[in-house]
Design a protein around this motif. Structure first.
Motif, PDB file in Angstrom:
ATOM      1  N   ALA A   1      10.853  24.350  -8.786  1.00  8.69           N
ATOM      2  CA  ALA A   1      10.414  24.403  -7.391  1.00  8.69           C
ATOM      3  C   ALA A   1      10.456  25.900  -6.647  1.00  8.69           C
ATOM      4  O   ALA A   1       9.126  25.746  -6.046  1.00  8.69           O
ATOM      5  CB  ALA A   1      12.737  24.040  -6.320  1.00  8.69           C
TER       6      ALA A   1
ATOM      7  N   THR B   1      14.505  18.906  -6.453  1.00 13.74           N
ATOM      8  CA  THR B   1      14.332  19.612  -7.055  1.00 13.74           C
ATOM      9  C   THR B   1      15.330  20.957  -6.356  1.00 13.74           C
ATOM     10  O   THR B   1      16.059  21.941  -7.787  1.00 13.74           O
ATOM     11  CB  THR B   1      13.196  20.085  -7.530  1.00 13.74           C
ATOM     12  N   THR B   2      15.239  21.381  -5.796  1.00 14.95           N
ATOM     13  CA  THR B   2      15.353  22.837  -5.751  1.00 14.95           C
ATOM     14  C   THR B   2      17.207  22.656  -5.440  1.00 14.95           C
ATOM     15  O   THR B   2      17.647  23.667  -5.814  1.00 14.95           O
ATOM     16  CB  THR B   2      14.924  23.702  -4.033  1.00 14.95           C
TER      17      THR B   2
END
Length: 346
Positions: free
Chosen positions: A172, A198-199
């Motif tokens: 990320a 993803t973050t």
């Protein structure tokens, strides 16, 4: 919507707007409240269509082959609807695809004699395959989230969970820091969906790692929780120092030394609060990537990690208060040093 896309194409060919500006204009074609109403209506319509199709079919022939056939039909319908340029139809595509994915996973679960692992692998595989089709942004995010949740649910090792969590956080950070490079690419929307999922997963897993002893009260993971906590803190410290090192690459040598020294000392002082370190690294990356919403979400994650660290029973209150006070003094000292070096340059 089709006329707007034609106008944007002509503007882009004439060199008036850049590809990324054209993409942003295309995404904001209708106000948020209208998209919300269209989405609500589309999901209700999809539920009615699915129930009228799947219900009688399963009532007439209730077996796994029929379920697989119905799932394939639903997925094919969703992929066809995804090619239509209309917000209402796009929302219907998401709802029908989720129903088809769930029905197929259930059929495979029944065919495999109630094998939970095979069902989760199948869900992750189907969701990943759908990413290569013509999906809208919402569908891509949902598919990525489902695939990631299914794969993460198979992990039963605290050390492996810590490593995967920091790998996701590293990915990320790299995507946020390289955002100016990939934002003009043709597949930038897919990278953006991957970046956001993803973050979010990295923030959730890093908070889980800081609360590992609380969440693992049912012995879901192995007995190596101390090793998992140590890996969370060590890898999170490396991620924060590396992020500061890369973001300060254009600064002067004294300013860079001050930033790296402050980051290193913070990692030493806040070593037990791994979630705070990783959330700070992600917030710096999001701020560099010019995303106020995700930077604010990272700030909320930092506040949660700070609250959990302060009210946890693993350390004494006096010791934790001293650590937090010392970390605040370190941040203040680093800020004063940066102000001093900047005044010298001016």
């Amino acid at each position: 919507m089709q006329n707007n896309r034609g106008v944007l194409t002509h503007l882009q060919q004439a060199g008036i707007v850049s590809p990324e500006q054209s993409q942003r204009l295309a995404q904001h074609g209708s106000p948020w409240w209208l998209q919300l109403l269209l989405g609500f209506a589309a999901w209700i319509a999809s539920l009615l269509i699915i129930s009228s199709f799947v219900g009688p079919l399963l009532a007439l022939a209730d077996n796994d082959v029929v379920r697989l056939f119905a799932a394939v039909v639903l997925l094919g319908t969703a992929l066809w609807l995804a090619t239509q340029q209309h917000d209402f139809v796009q929302q219907m595509s998401v709802a029908i695809a989720l129903a088809g994915n769930g029905l197929m996973v259930y059929a495979l679960y029944e065919l495999s004699d109630n094998n939970h692992e095979l069902a989760r692998y199948a869900c992750a595989l189907i969701s990943s395959i759908l990413l290569f089709s013509r999906l809208n942004a919402l569908h891509r995010r949902v598919s990525l989230t489902l695939a990631m949740l299914c794969l993460l649910s198979l992990i039963q090792s605290a050390a492996l969970l810590a490593v995967l969590s920091n790998l996701l956080a590293t990915l990320a950070v790299m995507l946020w820091c390289s955002r100016p490079r990939w934002v003009s690419l043709a597949y930038a929307s897919r990278i953006k969906s991957l970046l956001e999922v993803t973050t979010l997963a990295a923030l959730g897993l890093t908070l889980l790692g800081q609360c590992l002893f609380v969440f693992d009260s049912s012995n879901w993971l192995d007995n190596k929780l101390e090793l998992g906590r140590a890996l969370y803190s060590a890898l999170g410290s490396i991620l924060l120092i590396s992020t500061v090192f890369w973001l300060s690459r254009l600064a002067t040598v004294p300013s860079r030394l001050a930033l790296l020294t402050t980051a290193t000392l913070l990692c030493i002082v806040l070593y037990p609060a791994s979630g705070l370190l990783v959330s700070l690294a992600l917030m710096l990356a999001c701020f560099y990537g010019c995303s106020k919403r995700w930077a604010g979400l990272c700030l909320l994650s930092m506040l949660f990690a700070l609250s959990q660290f302060y009210y946890s029973l693993e350390l004494t209150l006096l010791y934790k208060s001293g650590l937090l006070a010392l970390s605040g003094l370190l941040v203040l000292a680093g800020w004063l040093l940066l102000q001093r070096y900047q005044r010298r340059l001016v």
